[in-house]
Design a protein around this motif. Structure first.
Motif, PDB file in Angstrom:
ATOM      1  N   PHE A  25       0.802  -1.227   0.000  1.00  0.00           N
ATOM      2  CA  PHE A  25       0.000   0.000   0.000  1.00  0.00           C
ATOM      3  C   PHE A  25       0.835   1.278   0.000  1.00  0.00           C
ATOM      4  CE2 PHE A  25      -2.664  -3.252   2.099  1.00  0.00           C
ATOM      5  CZ  PHE A  25      -3.716  -3.267   1.201  1.00  0.00           C
ATOM      6  N   HIS A  26       2.165   1.138  -0.033  1.00  0.00           N
ATOM      7  CA  HIS A  26       3.070   2.281  -0.004  1.00  0.00           C
ATOM      8  C   HIS A  26       2.706   3.179   1.189  1.00  0.00           C
ATOM      9  CE1 HIS A  26       6.133   4.924  -1.386  1.00  0.00           C
ATOM     10  NE2 HIS A  26       5.304   5.916  -1.692  1.00  0.00           N
ATOM     11  N   LYS A  27       2.277   4.418   0.934  1.00  0.00           N
ATOM     12  CA  LYS A  27       1.886   5.322   2.024  1.00  0.00           C
ATOM     13  C   LYS A  27       0.420   5.732   1.895  1.00  0.00           C
ATOM     14  CE  LYS A  27       6.484   7.248   2.916  1.00  0.00           C
ATOM     15  NZ  LYS A  27       7.293   8.491   3.044  1.00  0.00           N
ATOM     16  N   ASN A  28      -0.395   4.768   1.508  1.00  0.00           N
ATOM     17  CA  ASN A  28      -1.847   5.001   1.468  1.00  0.00           C
ATOM     18  C   ASN A  28      -2.390   4.743   2.871  1.00  0.00           C
ATOM     19  OD1 ASN A  28      -4.583   5.094   1.083  1.00  0.00           O
ATOM     20  ND2 ASN A  28      -4.644   3.577  -0.575  1.00  0.00           N
ATOM     21  N   PHE A  29      -2.412   5.790   3.693  1.00  0.00           N
ATOM     22  CA  PHE A  29      -2.753   5.639   5.099  1.00  0.00           C
ATOM     23  C   PHE A  29      -4.224   5.306   5.343  1.00  0.00           C
ATOM     24  CE2 PHE A  29       0.833   8.912   5.471  1.00  0.00           C
ATOM     25  CZ  PHE A  29       1.803   7.911   5.475  1.00  0.00           C
ATOM     26  N   ALA A  30      -5.040   5.393   4.303  1.00  0.00           N
ATOM     27  CA  ALA A  30      -6.428   4.962   4.432  1.00  0.00           C
ATOM     28  C   ALA A  30      -6.533   3.443   4.400  1.00  0.00           C
ATOM     29  CB  ALA A  30      -7.280   5.565   3.311  1.00  0.00           C
ATOM     30  N   GLU A  31      -5.442   2.776   3.977  1.00  0.00           N
ATOM     31  CA  GLU A  31      -5.459   1.322   3.857  1.00  0.00           C
ATOM     32  C   GLU A  31      -4.469   0.627   4.780  1.00  0.00           C
ATOM     33  OE1 GLU A  31      -7.597  -0.426   2.305  1.00  0.00           O
ATOM     34  OE2 GLU A  31      -8.618   1.259   1.351  1.00  0.00           O
ATOM     35  N   VAL A  32      -3.520   1.351   5.313  1.00  0.00           N
ATOM     36  CA  VAL A  32      -2.508   0.719   6.160  1.00  0.00           C
ATOM     37  C   VAL A  32      -2.076   1.679   7.260  1.00  0.00           C
ATOM     38  CG1 VAL A  32      -0.582   1.493   4.708  1.00  0.00           C
ATOM     39  CG2 VAL A  32      -0.314  -0.540   6.145  1.00  0.00           C
ATOM     40  N   ILE A  33      -1.900   1.146   8.472  1.00  0.00           N
ATOM     41  CA  ILE A  33      -1.256   1.898   9.543  1.00  0.00           C
ATOM     42  C   ILE A  33       0.223   1.545   9.452  1.00  0.00           C
ATOM     43  CG2 ILE A  33      -0.984   2.122  12.041  1.00  0.00           C
ATOM     44  CD1 ILE A  33      -3.994   1.714  12.291  1.00  0.00           C
ATOM     45  N   GLY A 149      -8.443   4.738  14.155  1.00  0.00           N
ATOM     46  CA  GLY A 149      -7.730   3.887  13.212  1.00  0.00           C
ATOM     47  C   GLY A 149      -7.784   4.469  11.818  1.00  0.00           C
ATOM     48  N   LYS A 150      -7.802   3.596  10.816  1.00  0.00           N
ATOM     49  CA  LYS A 150      -7.836   4.050   9.422  1.00  0.00           C
ATOM     50  C   LYS A 150      -9.214   4.552   9.025  1.00  0.00           C
ATOM     51  CE  LYS A 150      -6.565   0.044   7.746  1.00  0.00           C
ATOM     52  NZ  LYS A 150      -6.340  -0.793   8.939  1.00  0.00           N
ATOM     53  N   GLY A 151     -10.217   4.214   9.837  1.00  0.00           N
ATOM     54  CA  GLY A 151     -11.580   4.615   9.521  1.00  0.00           C
ATOM     55  C   GLY A 151     -12.487   3.448   9.180  1.00  0.00           C
ATOM     56  N   HIS A 152     -11.924   2.210   9.227  1.00  0.00           N
ATOM     57  CA  HIS A 152     -12.716   1.028   8.890  1.00  0.00           C
ATOM     58  C   HIS A 152     -13.328   0.350  10.114  1.00  0.00           C
ATOM     59  CE1 HIS A 152     -11.169   1.532   4.905  1.00  0.00           C
ATOM     60  NE2 HIS A 152      -9.931   1.234   5.238  1.00  0.00           N
ATOM     61  N   GLY A 153     -12.838   0.684  11.308  1.00  0.00           N
ATOM     62  CA  GLY A 153     -13.418   0.142  12.529  1.00  0.00           C
ATOM     63  C   GLY A 153     -13.027  -1.284  12.859  1.00  0.00           C
ATOM     64  N   PHE A 154     -11.882  -1.770  12.344  1.00  0.00           N
ATOM     65  CA  PHE A 154     -11.510  -3.161  12.582  1.00  0.00           C
ATOM     66  C   PHE A 154     -11.202  -3.441  14.049  1.00  0.00           C
ATOM     67  CE2 PHE A 154      -9.952  -2.882   7.998  1.00  0.00           C
ATOM     68  CZ  PHE A 154     -11.099  -3.477   7.494  1.00  0.00           C
ATOM     69  N   PHE A 155     -10.396  -2.590  14.679  1.00  0.00           N
ATOM     70  CA  PHE A 155     -10.057  -2.843  16.083  1.00  0.00           C
ATOM     71  C   PHE A 155     -11.286  -2.729  16.972  1.00  0.00           C
ATOM     72  CE2 PHE A 155      -8.153  -1.480  20.253  1.00  0.00           C
ATOM     73  CZ  PHE A 155      -7.561  -2.706  20.544  1.00  0.00           C
ATOM     74  N   ASP A 156     -12.161  -1.792  16.654  1.00  0.00           N
ATOM     75  CA  ASP A 156     -13.408  -1.662  17.417  1.00  0.00           C
ATOM     76  C   ASP A 156     -14.232  -2.938  17.308  1.00  0.00           C
ATOM     77  OD1 ASP A 156     -12.514   0.935  17.807  1.00  0.00           O
ATOM     78  OD2 ASP A 156     -13.827   1.784  16.281  1.00  0.00           O
TER      79      ASP A 156
END
Length: 246
Positions: A25-33, A149-156
């Motif tokens: 994902f390089h530096k696509n912070f919407a997809e990777v922390i 997080g990234k906005g996807h709510g995975f950890f929640d």
């Protein structure tokens, strides 16, 4: 635009200077922390803490900035459950005895995790009992413990599943590893599903939140799209365990 999104995007603009690019994902912070310069120093601060010293079993998110932590846990003889990207393939168990000596760093990466570890169901996770501690990355975290997080709510979502299994609760120590520029001084207000952390580990400091709020419990099924449930095997398993339609 919500304040959460404004804060997240403001942090992302600063993060580019210290972030290490992801291979996919390089530096696509919407997809990777991402991993970042100094994450090993932030890990040093966690390793010094009593909860790490005494704990032997933890939940660790798959974020790149936690590779060094996962490596050091294996070297210290500690076991962990790690979620797969997007939870699409559920959770994996990684224990020190699964990893040949000298292969701890490879095992700490996600490809190595799936090479040496094994899938673990929610039922098996429940049987193993409580996590001693949890560690997560973040896009941003406030000084009063509000984590974004990234906005996807995975950890929640993962937290919601674990609370339903009774293996985490408001007393479970949760730490976020972030770069110092990801720490927000402004007061932030969590949504009903945002997880509040107890500690923030950065390259420069270890901060403990003295008076954090109460964390949410359970899965908010009404907030999930049918496609999200269909794409997340542990959610389907939890619905079966609860006698709900899948």
């Amino acid at each position: 635009m919500t304040k959460t999104k404004i804060v997240r995007e403001k942090i992302w603009s600063k993060l580019d200077a210290v972030a290490l690019p992801d291979s996919r994902f390089h530096k696509n912070f919407a997809e990777v922390i991402p991993d970042f310069i100094g994450s090993d120093k932030a890990t040093d601060r966690i390793v010094e803490q009593p909860f790490f010293q005494t704990g032997s079993y933890a939940f660790i998110t798959p974020d790149n900035c936690l590779v060094d932590l996962r490596r050091r846990m294996l070297e210290a003889g500690k076991s962990m459950v790690v979620s797969t990207y997007g939870i699409y393939r559920g959770f994996w168990l990684l224990e020190p005895e699964m990893v040949p000596k000298g292969q701890e760093l490879f095992a700490a990466w996600l490809d190595g995790l799936e090479h040496f570890g094994r899938p673990i169901t929610l039922a098996e996770i429940a049987e193993r009992g409580r996590f001693d501690f949890l560690v997560t990355g973040a896009s941003a975290v406030s000084m009063d413990g509000v984590r974004f997080g990234k906005g996807h709510g995975f950890f929640d979502m993962e937290w919601g599943m674990f609370t339903e299994l009774g293996i985490v609760d408001d007393k479970s120590p949760v730490t976020a590893i972030v770069h110092d520029i990801q720490v927000v001084e402004d007061k932030l207000f969590p949504s009903p599903t945002d997880i509040l952390v107890d500690h923030i580990a950065t390259p420069e400091r270890f901060h403990t939140i003295e008076h954090r709020g109460t964390r949410p419990r359970g899965i908010h099924w009404d907030l999930l799209e049918p496609e999200q449930i269909a794409q997340t095997p542990p959610l389907q398993e939890l619905r079966q365990m609860r006698g709900l339609k899948t």
